[in-house]
Design an enzyme around this catalytic site. Sequence first.
Site, PDB file in Angstrom:
ATOM      1  N   ARG A  18       1.089  -0.912  -0.266  1.00 23.01           N
ATOM      2  CA  ARG A  18      -0.450   0.168  -0.376  1.00 23.01           C
ATOM      3  C   ARG A  18       0.834   0.871  -0.059  1.00 23.01           C
ATOM      4  O   ARG A  18       0.239   2.539   0.203  1.00 23.01           O
ATOM      5  CB  ARG A  18      -1.030  -0.278   1.462  1.00 23.01           C
ATOM      6  CG  ARG A  18      -2.057  -1.306   1.315  1.00 23.01           C
ATOM      7  CD  ARG A  18      -2.897  -0.124   0.386  1.00 23.01           C
ATOM      8  NE  ARG A  18      -4.269  -1.427   0.046  1.00 23.01           N
ATOM      9  CZ  ARG A  18      -5.375  -1.436   0.339  1.00 23.01           C
ATOM     10  NH1 ARG A  18      -5.614   0.000   1.333  1.00 23.01           N
ATOM     11  NH2 ARG A  18      -7.154  -1.706   0.055  1.00 23.01           N
ATOM     12  N   HIS A  43      16.279  -8.780   4.920  1.00 21.76           N
ATOM     13  CA  HIS A  43      17.496  -9.085   3.556  1.00 21.76           C
ATOM     14  C   HIS A  43      17.145  -7.228   2.511  1.00 21.76           C
ATOM     15  O   HIS A  43      15.142  -6.989   2.376  1.00 21.76           O
ATOM     16  CB  HIS A  43      16.611 -10.162   2.835  1.00 21.76           C
ATOM     17  CG  HIS A  43      17.537 -10.157   1.560  1.00 21.76           C
ATOM     18  ND1 HIS A  43      17.282 -11.083   0.874  1.00 21.76           N
ATOM     19  CD2 HIS A  43      18.634  -9.289   0.993  1.00 21.76           C
ATOM     20  CE1 HIS A  43      18.008 -10.749  -0.539  1.00 21.76           C
ATOM     21  NE2 HIS A  43      19.107  -9.749  -0.044  1.00 21.76           N
ATOM     22  N   GLU A  70      21.542  -9.907   5.498  1.00 21.17           N
ATOM     23  CA  GLU A  70      21.210 -11.186   4.089  1.00 21.17           C
ATOM     24  C   GLU A  70      21.349  -9.522   3.233  1.00 21.17           C
ATOM     25  O   GLU A  70      20.436  -8.355   2.828  1.00 21.17           O
ATOM     26  CB  GLU A  70      19.954 -11.712   4.055  1.00 21.17           C
ATOM     27  CG  GLU A  70      19.392 -13.005   4.849  1.00 21.17           C
ATOM     28  CD  GLU A  70      18.279 -13.500   4.756  1.00 21.17           C
ATOM     29  OE1 GLU A  70      18.330 -14.287   4.890  1.00 21.17           O
ATOM     30  OE2 GLU A  70      17.180 -13.268   3.724  1.00 21.17           O
ATOM     31  N   HIS A 191      15.766 -21.419   5.035  1.00 20.77           N
ATOM     32  CA  HIS A 191      14.404 -21.434   3.628  1.00 20.77           C
ATOM     33  C   HIS A 191      13.418 -22.296   3.193  1.00 20.77           C
ATOM     34  O   HIS A 191      13.995 -23.299   3.053  1.00 20.77           O
ATOM     35  CB  HIS A 191      15.529 -21.888   1.862  1.00 20.77           C
ATOM     36  CG  HIS A 191      14.903 -21.165   0.535  1.00 20.77           C
ATOM     37  ND1 HIS A 191      14.289 -19.736   1.219  1.00 20.77           N
ATOM     38  CD2 HIS A 191      14.321 -21.553   0.108  1.00 20.77           C
ATOM     39  CE1 HIS A 191      13.787 -19.510  -0.858  1.00 20.77           C
ATOM     40  NE2 HIS A 191      13.699 -20.610  -1.124  1.00 20.77           N
ATOM     41  N   GLY A 213      10.615 -16.997   8.456  1.00 20.40           N
ATOM     42  CA  GLY A 213       9.960 -15.869   8.367  1.00 20.40           C
ATOM     43  C   GLY A 213       8.372 -16.217   7.638  1.00 20.40           C
ATOM     44  O   GLY A 213       7.040 -16.373   8.014  1.00 20.40           O
TER      45      GLY A 213
END
Length: 239
Positions: A18, A43, A70, A191, A213
Amino acid sequence: MARLGVNIDHVATLRQARGGTEPDPVAAAAIAEFAGADGITIHLREDRRHIQDRDLKILRQTVQTRLNLEMAATDEMVAIALSVKPEACTLVPEKRAELTTEGGLDVRIHQEALKLAIEKLQAGGIIVSLFIDPDPDQIKVANKIGADYIEIHTGSFAEAKSWKEEELELIKIENAVKLARKLDLGVNAGHGLNYNNVKKVAAIGGIEEFNIGHSIMSRAILVGLDRAVRDMSELVRYA
């Protein structure tokens, strides 16, 4: 007992959708820490698609555990890292067209550039990790060029289409951990890990930290961020 690093990139992704100011990744980091996260991972991409420079600077001041940045091994990112001084930097491959990081670094091909980035970051007192596939050749080169840690890319395990394929990927991860430890490299992993599969990797042992995450943020939408972090922390620590 393994640590949990919570990646808050997706909080920033929602904010950027947004173009406003909420949700604030800084607030999410504080909640994650209160819930037991051992570290916060972000990251900062070259295209700034989610995390912004502002986020990094404020998080450096507010994170009470440890901040893991990252980043691509570019001159710009190395300079930013040296100015902000996170506890750790994880060097990752980066393509503008990708939705998320796809695969690990090819350390063999890029070893000279990576070695230079590692040396600069370490001179600034920053611990450096390389995000790589569980490939023995990549691990050996990571050690050769002076990395402190590797972060094992667990995407192939997470995306396995069958039990047999999953077992083969677990064996690769286990062998990667053993080799890294033999070379005195620290080991992290991440990951594609989620509430259903993380215990299988954590049970291997020898992995110091899991950086997760998407799965945590997906669960947080349903049960709240505090609960989502606590649940994942328990899985990682007591596998």
